[in-house]
Design an enzyme around this catalytic site. Structure first.
Site, short mmCIF file in Angstrom:
data_model
loop_
_atom_site.label_atom_id
_atom_site.label_comp_id
_atom_site.label_asym_id
_atom_site.label_seq_id
_atom_site.Cartn_x
_atom_site.Cartn_y
_atom_site.Cartn_z
N ASN A 212 0.87 -1.35 -0.01
CA ASN A 212 -0.09 0.01 0.17
C ASN A 212 0.80 1.14 -0.08
OD1 ASN A 212 0.52 1.16 2.83
ND2 ASN A 212 -0.24 -1.13 3.24
N PRO A 310 -4.35 -11.53 9.90
CA PRO A 310 -4.92 -11.38 11.34
C PRO A 310 -4.98 -9.94 11.64
CG PRO A 310 -3.20 -13.16 11.44
CD PRO A 310 -3.21 -12.44 10.04
N LYS A 347 -12.37 -2.96 17.82
CA LYS A 347 -11.12 -3.69 18.08
C LYS A 347 -10.74 -3.17 19.47
CE LYS A 347 -9.49 -2.61 13.35
NZ LYS A 347 -8.57 -2.65 12.35
O1 C5P Z 1 -9.69 -2.13 9.62
P1 C5P Z 1 -8.59 -1.19 9.30
O2 C5P Z 1 -7.42 -1.81 8.70
O3 C5P Z 1 -8.96 0.11 8.69
O4 C5P Z 1 -7.90 -0.54 10.65
C1 C5P Z 1 -6.82 0.16 10.81
C2 C5P Z 1 -6.44 0.04 12.31
O5 C5P Z 1 -6.09 -1.41 12.58
C3 C5P Z 1 -4.93 0.80 12.17
O6 C5P Z 1 -4.45 1.12 13.59
C4 C5P Z 1 -4.17 -0.35 11.67
O7 C5P Z 1 -2.74 -0.38 12.04
C5 C5P Z 1 -4.62 -1.69 12.46
N1 C5P Z 1 -4.58 -2.95 11.62
C6 C5P Z 1 -3.93 -3.92 12.22
N2 C5P Z 1 -3.98 -5.30 11.70
C7 C5P Z 1 -4.35 -5.51 10.39
C8 C5P Z 1 -5.07 -4.29 9.77
C9 C5P Z 1 -5.19 -2.94 10.38
O8 C5P Z 1 -3.47 -3.91 13.36
N3 C5P Z 1 -4.29 -6.43 9.96
#
Ligand code: C5P
Length: 401
Positions: A212, A310, A347
């Site tokens: 990304n 995960p 979360k």
């Molecule tokens: O669900 P989303 O990816 O938008 O969530 C963003 C948050 O979750 C950020 O803090 C990101 O670092 C964390 N994240 C994570 N593990 C993942 C995906 C996102 O800790 N696999």
């Protein structure tokens, strides 16, 4: 924004020429700047250079002793400054400051002021490593008024390679901006801050990956803000441009590549952290396929089976202790607040930074950002576009409010 006033003290070192850039950058931002030069500083850079860059006459000892001001110049300047920056700082002026000597305008003004002072030593390696210099430096920094921009190692103007190079102008600018925000307070002293940054890469062969556009700038800014507020900082980072990491000399860096490596590193460092800020853009999927050797073009699959990754921050929330504060980021397009609140709950985070990545001057790769900070009690703070460093400071203010 209230007016911000930075007083520079320039002492006699060749690194004085680099401070011209710092003064120029601040003046262009609308920050009020005044400059004092010692006699030996003027052998390297002229008062006219700093007067032109700061849009104000520079001060030298002649203006001090001959002053026809109503009030003594050192008192006026000392009261005027929100922040005093002494760069470059010679061994001689360092020794004077340590012992409270006042034999020129610069040293008199230090004694006549109470604002924070940022010190950026610059000298030959042997001068820096002398027992007397090291003793003075340690002694001076016991006073919380003084903040250090440590010299780095590198090639010096005397053709030596060693420690004594002044902190780079970009580093000084970041520290100056931090000190203007915090007014010198070290409210994270004794705290440990664990930060993740950058975009993870999910390789399916050694040269190809799903990734990304995250550059890690936001996480680096959070690390700098925490460091400048006195914290011990660990930064777990996916690949980030080395010039962004170079100023983080006092940060423990843990490089990782994939989300699995980041997950392990975050868990390894979790137990001692007081604040955990998950600003990394972690991948959501990886390929089921993995080859240890580069796949020839004619053997590349035409489609990939994807496996979901995960959620690291959600796992950390199940492992953390009640005294630990866990913060996530939500990079969103469109309505960015509602999904962020949903993520905060799902979360089980203490706070989340709702971050619109589809706005101009915001999100991936930009030097600026905008956000709504939200905590689990429902408190919200909307931050208009600002530098990523300012957003990081606002986040720590918000978490501690
Ligand atoms: O669900 P989303 O990816 O938008 O969530 C963003 C948050 O979750 C950020 O803090 C990101 O670092 C964390 N994240 C994570 N593990 C993942 C995906 C996102 O800790 N696999």
């Amino acid at each position: 924004m209230p007016s911000q006033r930075v007083l520079f003290g320039i002492t006699g070192g060749i690194a004085a020429y680099k401070v011209c850039n710092v003064v120029s950058a601040l003046a262009k931002e609308g920050i009020e700047v005044r400059v004092i030069l010692t006699d030996s500083a003027q052998a390297f850079v002229s008062p006219l250079t700093f007067a032109t860059l700061s849009r104000h006459p520079a001060y030298v000892d002649r203006t001090f002793w001959d002053a026809s001001n109503d009030r003594p110049l050192h008192i006026e300047l000392g009261e005027w400054a929100d922040l005093f920056v002494i760069a470059p700082l010679t061994a001689n002026t360092l020794a004077k400051l340590t012992y409270g000597l006042a034999d020129n305008l610069l040293t008199n003004t230090v004694l006549a002021s109470i604002c924070p002072v940022l010190l950026a030593p610059a000298m030959n390696t042997d001068m820096w490593e002398q027992r007397s210099t090291q003793r003075n430096w340690r002694e001076l920094l016991i006073d919380p008024r003084y903040h250090s921009a440590d010299p780095s190692a590198g090639i010096l103007a005397c053709d030596r390679v060693g420690t004594g190079r002044m902190a780079e102008p970009e580093e000084l600018l970041v520290q100056i901006r931090s000190l203007l925000h915090t007014k010198g307070k070290r409210d994270l002293a004794g705290k440990r801050v664990l930060i993740s940054a950058g975009g993870t890469r999910e390789h399916f062969d050694p040269v190809r990956f799903i990734g990304n556009p995250s550059t890690g700038k936001m996480g680096v800014a959070i690390a700098q803000a925490a460091l400048h507020r006195g914290a011990q900082v660990t930064l777990v980072h996916a690949p980030i441009n080395s010039h962004l990491l170079a100023p983080l000399r006092n940060v423990r860096l843990v490089p990782v590549m994939s989300s699995a490596e980041m997950q392990q590193a975050m868990k390894d460092h979790l137990s001692v952290a007081d604040y955990i800020v998950m600003s990394a853009a972690v991948g959501d999927v990886r390929s089921d396929l993995y080859s240890d050797t580069k796949l020839p073009k004619n053997q590349l699959p035409t489609s990939l089976d994807l496996v979901s990754i995960p959620d690291i921050v959600a796992e950390l929330s199940t492992l953390k202790k009640p005294h630990q504060t866990l913060v996530g980021f939500a990079a969103q397009t469109g309505d960015y607040v509602t999904p962020a609140i949903d993520k905060l709950k799902r979360k089980n985070l203490d706070a989340i930074v709702a971050n619109p990545v589809d706005q101009p001057n915001s999100g991936f790769g930009s030097d600026t950002n905008q956000a709504v900070l939200i905590d689990r009690s429902g408190r919200q703070l909307t931050l208009p576009t600002c530098s990523k460093l300012e957003l990081a400071h606002q986040l720590f203010d918000f978490l501690q409010a």
